[in-house]
Design a protein around this motif. Structure first.
Motif, PDB file in Angstrom:
ATOM      1  N   TYR A 129       0.787  -1.299   0.175  1.00 54.06           N
ATOM      2  CA  TYR A 129      -0.016  -0.036   0.082  1.00 54.06           C
ATOM      3  C   TYR A 129       0.852   1.210  -0.043  1.00 54.06           C
ATOM      4  O   TYR A 129       0.454   2.122  -0.828  1.00 54.06           O
ATOM      5  CB  TYR A 129      -0.924  -0.019   1.121  1.00 54.06           C
ATOM      6  N   LYS A 130       1.825   1.425   0.952  1.00 52.06           N
ATOM      7  CA  LYS A 130       2.793   2.637   1.107  1.00 52.06           C
ATOM      8  C   LYS A 130       3.371   2.835  -0.179  1.00 52.06           C
ATOM      9  O   LYS A 130       3.547   3.816  -0.903  1.00 52.06           O
ATOM     10  CB  LYS A 130       3.526   2.581   2.292  1.00 52.06           C
ATOM     11  N   LYS A 131       4.067   1.565  -0.714  1.00 51.48           N
ATOM     12  CA  LYS A 131       4.832   1.670  -1.733  1.00 51.48           C
ATOM     13  C   LYS A 131       3.864   2.298  -3.295  1.00 51.48           C
ATOM     14  O   LYS A 131       4.280   3.227  -3.822  1.00 51.48           O
ATOM     15  CB  LYS A 131       5.331   0.423  -2.297  1.00 51.48           C
ATOM     16  N   ARG A 132       2.737   1.825  -3.252  1.00 51.85           N
ATOM     17  CA  ARG A 132       1.737   2.388  -4.244  1.00 51.85           C
ATOM     18  C   ARG A 132       1.509   3.823  -4.252  1.00 51.85           C
ATOM     19  O   ARG A 132       1.696   4.475  -4.866  1.00 51.85           O
ATOM     20  CB  ARG A 132       0.555   1.719  -4.502  1.00 51.85           C
ATOM     21  N   ILE A 158       2.098   9.830  -5.133  1.00 54.38           N
ATOM     22  CA  ILE A 158       2.598  10.937  -4.784  1.00 54.38           C
ATOM     23  C   ILE A 158       3.647  11.852  -5.521  1.00 54.38           C
ATOM     24  O   ILE A 158       3.596  13.065  -5.785  1.00 54.38           O
ATOM     25  CB  ILE A 158       2.884  11.136  -3.233  1.00 54.38           C
ATOM     26  N   VAL A 159       4.540  10.801  -5.743  1.00 54.40           N
ATOM     27  CA  VAL A 159       5.712  11.170  -6.705  1.00 54.40           C
ATOM     28  C   VAL A 159       5.102  11.759  -8.294  1.00 54.40           C
ATOM     29  O   VAL A 159       5.475  12.725  -8.746  1.00 54.40           O
ATOM     30  CB  VAL A 159       6.606  10.312  -6.731  1.00 54.40           C
ATOM     31  N   GLU A 160       4.188  10.957  -8.446  1.00 52.51           N
ATOM     32  CA  GLU A 160       3.553  11.250  -9.963  1.00 52.51           C
ATOM     33  C   GLU A 160       2.590  12.601  -9.814  1.00 52.51           C
ATOM     34  O   GLU A 160       2.916  13.448 -10.803  1.00 52.51           O
ATOM     35  CB  GLU A 160       2.662   9.975 -10.208  1.00 52.51           C
ATOM     36  N   LEU A 161       1.951  12.777  -8.753  1.00 54.04           N
ATOM     37  CA  LEU A 161       0.972  13.929  -8.437  1.00 54.04           C
ATOM     38  C   LEU A 161       2.166  15.090  -8.515  1.00 54.04           C
ATOM     39  O   LEU A 161       1.853  16.383  -9.159  1.00 54.04           O
ATOM     40  CB  LEU A 161       0.527  13.777  -7.293  1.00 54.04           C
ATOM     41  N   GLU A 216       5.122  12.424   3.306  1.00 52.69           N
ATOM     42  CA  GLU A 216       4.648  12.601   2.037  1.00 52.69           C
ATOM     43  C   GLU A 216       4.864  14.083   1.400  1.00 52.69           C
ATOM     44  O   GLU A 216       5.191  14.007   0.143  1.00 52.69           O
ATOM     45  CB  GLU A 216       2.973  12.371   1.903  1.00 52.69           C
ATOM     46  N   ARG A 217       4.846  14.939   2.127  1.00 54.49           N
ATOM     47  CA  ARG A 217       5.387  16.238   1.878  1.00 54.49           C
ATOM     48  C   ARG A 217       6.834  16.279   1.280  1.00 54.49           C
ATOM     49  O   ARG A 217       7.242  16.974   0.417  1.00 54.49           O
ATOM     50  CB  ARG A 217       5.109  17.386   3.006  1.00 54.49           C
ATOM     51  N   ARG A 218       7.737  15.681   2.144  1.00 56.99           N
ATOM     52  CA  ARG A 218       9.098  15.251   1.825  1.00 56.99           C
ATOM     53  C   ARG A 218       9.291  14.749   0.195  1.00 56.99           C
ATOM     54  O   ARG A 218      10.032  15.180  -0.415  1.00 56.99           O
ATOM     55  CB  ARG A 218       9.754  14.497   2.752  1.00 56.99           C
ATOM     56  N   LEU A 219       8.513  13.760   0.053  1.00 52.82           N
ATOM     57  CA  LEU A 219       8.716  13.134  -1.186  1.00 52.82           C
ATOM     58  C   LEU A 219       8.311  14.230  -2.299  1.00 52.82           C
ATOM     59  O   LEU A 219       8.885  13.974  -3.416  1.00 52.82           O
ATOM     60  CB  LEU A 219       7.455  11.943  -1.220  1.00 52.82           C
ATOM     61  N   ALA A 220       7.150  14.929  -1.979  1.00 48.55           N
ATOM     62  CA  ALA A 220       6.542  15.703  -2.857  1.00 48.55           C
ATOM     63  C   ALA A 220       7.703  16.954  -3.031  1.00 48.55           C
ATOM     64  O   ALA A 220       8.061  17.104  -4.434  1.00 48.55           O
ATOM     65  CB  ALA A 220       5.228  16.370  -2.476  1.00 48.55           C
ATOM     66  N   TYR A 259       0.155  21.294   3.454  1.00 50.80           N
ATOM     67  CA  TYR A 259      -0.003  21.120   2.135  1.00 50.80           C
ATOM     68  C   TYR A 259       1.132  21.726   1.530  1.00 50.80           C
ATOM     69  O   TYR A 259       1.802  22.609   2.148  1.00 50.80           O
ATOM     70  CB  TYR A 259      -1.234  21.468   1.561  1.00 50.80           C
ATOM     71  N   VAL A 260       1.722  21.181   0.194  1.00 47.40           N
ATOM     72  CA  VAL A 260       2.776  21.760  -0.415  1.00 47.40           C
ATOM     73  C   VAL A 260       1.992  22.699  -1.399  1.00 47.40           C
ATOM     74  O   VAL A 260       1.093  22.401  -2.162  1.00 47.40           O
ATOM     75  CB  VAL A 260       3.330  20.493  -1.244  1.00 47.40           C
ATOM     76  N   VAL A 261       2.710  23.726  -1.698  1.00 47.87           N
ATOM     77  CA  VAL A 261       2.614  24.537  -2.520  1.00 47.87           C
ATOM     78  C   VAL A 261       3.850  24.795  -3.502  1.00 47.87           C
ATOM     79  O   VAL A 261       4.789  24.794  -3.177  1.00 47.87           O
ATOM     80  CB  VAL A 261       2.587  26.406  -2.053  1.00 47.87           C
ATOM     81  N   VAL A 262       3.254  24.702  -4.830  1.00 52.87           N
ATOM     82  CA  VAL A 262       4.360  24.639  -6.052  1.00 52.87           C
ATOM     83  C   VAL A 262       4.140  25.992  -6.679  1.00 52.87           C
ATOM     84  O   VAL A 262       2.871  26.403  -6.986  1.00 52.87           O
ATOM     85  CB  VAL A 262       4.071  23.453  -6.990  1.00 52.87           C
ATOM     86  N   SER A 263       5.112  26.516  -6.849  1.00 54.60           N
ATOM     87  CA  SER A 263       5.293  27.879  -7.446  1.00 54.60           C
ATOM     88  C   SER A 263       6.024  27.953  -8.459  1.00 54.60           C
ATOM     89  O   SER A 263       7.169  27.263  -8.637  1.00 54.60           O
ATOM     90  CB  SER A 263       5.805  29.076  -6.362  1.00 54.60           C
TER      91      SER A 263
END
Length: 166
Positions: free
Chosen positions: A94-97, A102-105, A129-133, A155-159
Motif C-alpha cells: 500500500y505505502k509503496k503504491r 505522490i511522486v507522480e502527482l 508525503e510532503r518530503r517526497l513531493a 500542504y505543499v505549494v508549488v510556485s
C-alpha cells in the motif's frame, strides 16, 4: 563485545520483537495466512506484511489510518525513539503504491505550474508525503515548493520561478 556490536545485536533483537508483534497483531485481527517479511537496513526496521487481497482494506483502513496505528504500536513496543530506530510497516505494498502516486502527482503538478506559470496547492499530506513531493518538485526547472498550513492540514505549494529568479 564492543558498543557498536552491542547496538547492532540490540537492533536485531528489536527487529525480531517488532516482526513478532506485527504477526501477533495481524493474527488478533483474524487475518488468516498473513505473512510478514522484513529486514533491518541500518537503523530502519522494514516490515512488509501480506494479507489476503480481500482483507487489504480492513488491514490498511481509510487513508491508511489502521496501518499508521499498527506502525505506531510497533514503534512504541520497541521504544524506537530511545533506540534511534525507524520503523516502516507496509501491508500489501500500500505505502509503496501511495508513494508512487505522490511522486507522480508532484511531477504532474510541477509540469502544470511550468506551463501555466501559476502556483498550485497539493492536497493535505503528512510530513513524509510532503518530503517526497518536495524532493520530486526540486528535480523540475523553474518551479519551487514549500509547505503551508497547520498539522494535520499542511500542504505543499508549488510556485513558478521566472528565469530571472533562478
Amino acid at each position: 563485545m564492543n558498543i557498536a556490536k552491542e547496538k547492532q545485536q540490540s537492533d536485531i533483537d528489536k527487529y525480531y520483537k517488532a516482526k513478532e508483534f506485527l504477526e501477533e497483531i495481524l493474527e488478533q485481527m483474524h487475518f488468516e495466512n498473513a505473512t510478514v517479511y522484513g529486514n533491518l537496513e541500518g537503523s530502519i526496521i522494514k516490515l512488509d506484511a501480506k494479507v489476503d487481497e480481500n482483507d487489504t482494506g480492513i488491514a490498511i483502513g481509510r487513508g491508511g489510518q489502521t496501518l499508521d496505528a499498527i506502525e505506531l504500536l510497533i514503534r512504541k513496543s520497541i521504544d524506537s525513539r530511545a533506540n534511534n530506530l525507524r520503523v516502516n510497516v507496509d501491508i500489501n505494498n500500500y505505502k509503496k503504491r501511495r508513494d508512487e502516486k505522490i511522486v507522480e502527482l508532484a511531477a504532474d503538478t510541477a509540469r502544470k505550474v511550468q506551463r501555466s506559470k501559476k502556483s498550485w496547492n497539493l492536497k493535505y499530506m503528512n510530513s513524509y508525503e510532503r518530503r517526497l513531493a518536495h524532493e520530486e518538485i526540486s528535480k523540475h526547472a523553474n518551479v519551487t515548493s514549500h509547505s503551508e498550513g497547520i498539522e494535520p492540514k499542511r500542504y505543499v505549494v508549488v510556485s513558478y520561478l521566472s528565469d530571472e529568479e533562478e
